[in-house]
Design an enzyme around this catalytic site. Structure first.
Site, PDB file in Angstrom:
ATOM      1  N   HIS A  17      41.506  28.847  31.083  1.00  0.00           N
ATOM      2  CA  HIS A  17      42.523  29.400  29.696  1.00  0.00           C
ATOM      3  C   HIS A  17      42.257  28.937  28.637  1.00  0.00           C
ATOM      4  O   HIS A  17      42.393  29.329  27.892  1.00  0.00           O
ATOM      5  CB  HIS A  17      43.320  29.601  30.880  1.00  0.00           C
ATOM      6  CG  HIS A  17      43.780  30.226  32.174  1.00  0.00           C
ATOM      7  ND1 HIS A  17      43.485  29.685  32.815  1.00  0.00           N
ATOM      8  CD2 HIS A  17      43.311  31.604  32.198  1.00  0.00           C
ATOM      9  CE1 HIS A  17      43.529  30.342  34.341  1.00  0.00           C
ATOM     10  NE2 HIS A  17      42.875  31.908  33.295  1.00  0.00           N
ATOM     11  N   LYS A  41      51.842  38.891  43.892  1.00  0.00           N
ATOM     12  CA  LYS A  41      50.821  38.255  44.223  1.00  0.00           C
ATOM     13  C   LYS A  41      51.091  37.012  44.676  1.00  0.00           C
ATOM     14  O   LYS A  41      50.159  36.433  44.783  1.00  0.00           O
ATOM     15  CB  LYS A  41      50.222  37.850  42.333  1.00  0.00           C
ATOM     16  CG  LYS A  41      49.118  38.918  42.234  1.00  0.00           C
ATOM     17  CD  LYS A  41      48.551  38.869  40.740  1.00  0.00           C
ATOM     18  CE  LYS A  41      47.290  39.329  40.210  1.00  0.00           C
ATOM     19  NZ  LYS A  41      46.740  38.880  39.317  1.00  0.00           N
ATOM     20  N   ARG A  90      34.680  36.850  31.963  1.00  0.00           N
ATOM     21  CA  ARG A  90      33.640  35.893  32.287  1.00  0.00           C
ATOM     22  C   ARG A  90      32.411  36.292  33.084  1.00  0.00           C
ATOM     23  O   ARG A  90      30.922  35.876  32.774  1.00  0.00           O
ATOM     24  CB  ARG A  90      34.048  35.056  33.993  1.00  0.00           C
ATOM     25  CG  ARG A  90      35.279  33.470  33.419  1.00  0.00           C
ATOM     26  CD  ARG A  90      36.178  33.991  34.782  1.00  0.00           C
ATOM     27  NE  ARG A  90      36.931  34.402  34.738  1.00  0.00           N
ATOM     28  CZ  ARG A  90      37.600  35.131  35.853  1.00  0.00           C
ATOM     29  NH1 ARG A  90      38.505  33.745  36.320  1.00  0.00           N
ATOM     30  NH2 ARG A  90      38.865  36.183  36.158  1.00  0.00           N
ATOM     31  N   SER A 128      41.282  30.503  38.819  1.00  0.00           N
ATOM     32  CA  SER A 128      42.509  30.014  39.548  1.00  0.00           C
ATOM     33  C   SER A 128      42.869  29.644  40.894  1.00  0.00           C
ATOM     34  O   SER A 128      42.779  28.503  41.283  1.00  0.00           O
ATOM     35  CB  SER A 128      43.942  30.249  39.134  1.00  0.00           C
ATOM     36  OG  SER A 128      44.280  30.696  36.988  1.00  0.00           O
TER      37      SER A 128
HETATM   38  P1  ADP Z   1      45.279  37.589  35.813  1.00  0.00           P
HETATM   39  O1  ADP Z   1      45.632  37.072  36.845  1.00  0.00           O
HETATM   40  O2  ADP Z   1      45.548  38.658  34.766  1.00  0.00           O
HETATM   41  O3  ADP Z   1      43.235  38.245  36.093  1.00  0.00           O
HETATM   42  P2  ADP Z   1      44.292  35.233  34.869  1.00  0.00           P
HETATM   43  O4  ADP Z   1      45.720  33.906  34.588  1.00  0.00           O
HETATM   44  O5  ADP Z   1      43.288  34.995  35.787  1.00  0.00           O
HETATM   45  O6  ADP Z   1      45.105  36.388  34.801  1.00  0.00           O
HETATM   46  O7  ADP Z   1      43.284  34.587  33.489  1.00  0.00           O
HETATM   47  C1  ADP Z   1      43.932  35.484  32.355  1.00  0.00           C
HETATM   48  C2  ADP Z   1      43.322  36.062  31.594  1.00  0.00           C
HETATM   49  O8  ADP Z   1      42.201  35.051  30.759  1.00  0.00           O
HETATM   50  C3  ADP Z   1      41.862  36.915  31.986  1.00  0.00           C
HETATM   51  O9  ADP Z   1      41.395  37.782  31.107  1.00  0.00           O
HETATM   52  C4  ADP Z   1      41.021  35.835  32.552  1.00  0.00           C
HETATM   53  O10 ADP Z   1      39.359  37.353  32.823  1.00  0.00           O
HETATM   54  C5  ADP Z   1      40.188  35.162  31.346  1.00  0.00           C
HETATM   55  N1  ADP Z   1      40.008  33.477  32.490  1.00  0.00           N
HETATM   56  C6  ADP Z   1      40.445  33.053  33.544  1.00  0.00           C
HETATM   57  N2  ADP Z   1      39.554  32.351  33.492  1.00  0.00           N
HETATM   58  C7  ADP Z   1      38.842  31.839  32.364  1.00  0.00           C
HETATM   59  C8  ADP Z   1      37.300  31.332  32.503  1.00  0.00           C
HETATM   60  N3  ADP Z   1      36.915  30.623  33.245  1.00  0.00           N
HETATM   61  N4  ADP Z   1      36.652  31.691  31.267  1.00  0.00           N
HETATM   62  C9  ADP Z   1      37.466  32.938  30.045  1.00  0.00           C
HETATM   63  N5  ADP Z   1      37.978  34.178  30.737  1.00  0.00           N
HETATM   64  C10 ADP Z   1      38.911  33.358  31.670  1.00  0.00           C
END
Ligand code: ADP
Length: 162
Positions: A17, A41, A90, A128
């Protein structure tokens, strides 16, 4: 003023992130990281705790702010005066969902565009949920989180296990 929002759960914020935040913030005047307050969630951290960790992890970026939000992303983007929604990609598995969301949002709010950042290869596997899973079973999470976020995650999991 160029404003973008980066919405997500961030439960907790990972180095993946942060990498997206660094790259997106370089393109705009202000980047607003929106923490979705989604009780459905059942997150590990409440929205305020997640916002706090994002603030600490992005303290080096002067044009980044973090706030909690409820409801639709486009409403949050509109309220924030943003022209863009930032999301990260990703793998192909992210693509289908993200494309559908972006297209839906485009119909709901034609004035707002979604910009995707493809992940840095070294963070392609990182989410996460995986981090929490590894930590829950005592694995080493040093390469996934900042030191502060790591300490908070371990402490929270310990508290939950009691
Ligand atoms: P959600 O629960 O909405 O999927 P996240 O907090 O997991 O949200 O992620 C927010 C955004 O960041 C999403 O677009 C996700 O694809 C992106 N994201 C999460 N981890 C990574 C990573 N390792 N590299 C690039 N983008 C990421």
């Amino acid at each position: 003023m160029k404003i973008a929002v980066y919405p997500g759960s961030f439960d907790p914020i990972t180095l993946g992130h942060i990498n997206v935040i660094e790259r997106a913030s370089a393109m705009v005047d202000q980047l607003i990281v929106g923490v979705l307050n989604n009780q459905a969630k059942s997150p590990l951290f409440n929205a305020e705790e997640r916002v706090e960790m994002i603030r600490e992890a992005t303290a080096h970026l002067t044009n980044v702010v973090a706030v909690p939000f409820d409801g639709l992303t486009i409403d949050f983007a509109r309220r924030s005066g943003a022209q863009w929604i930032i999301r990260g990609l990703r793998a192909v598995t992210d693509f289908e969902y993200e494309l559908q969301m972006a297209q839906t949002n485009r119909v709901l709010a034609p004035e707002i565009d979604t910009i995707f950042f493809t992940t840095e290869l070294k963070y392609a596997y990182l989410s996460s949920s995986t981090v929490k899973e590894v930590a829950r079973f005592g694995g080493d999470i040093d390469s996934f989180l900042t030191p502060v976020v790591k300490e908070r995650t371990l402490a929270k999991l310990k508290e939950r296990q009691k």
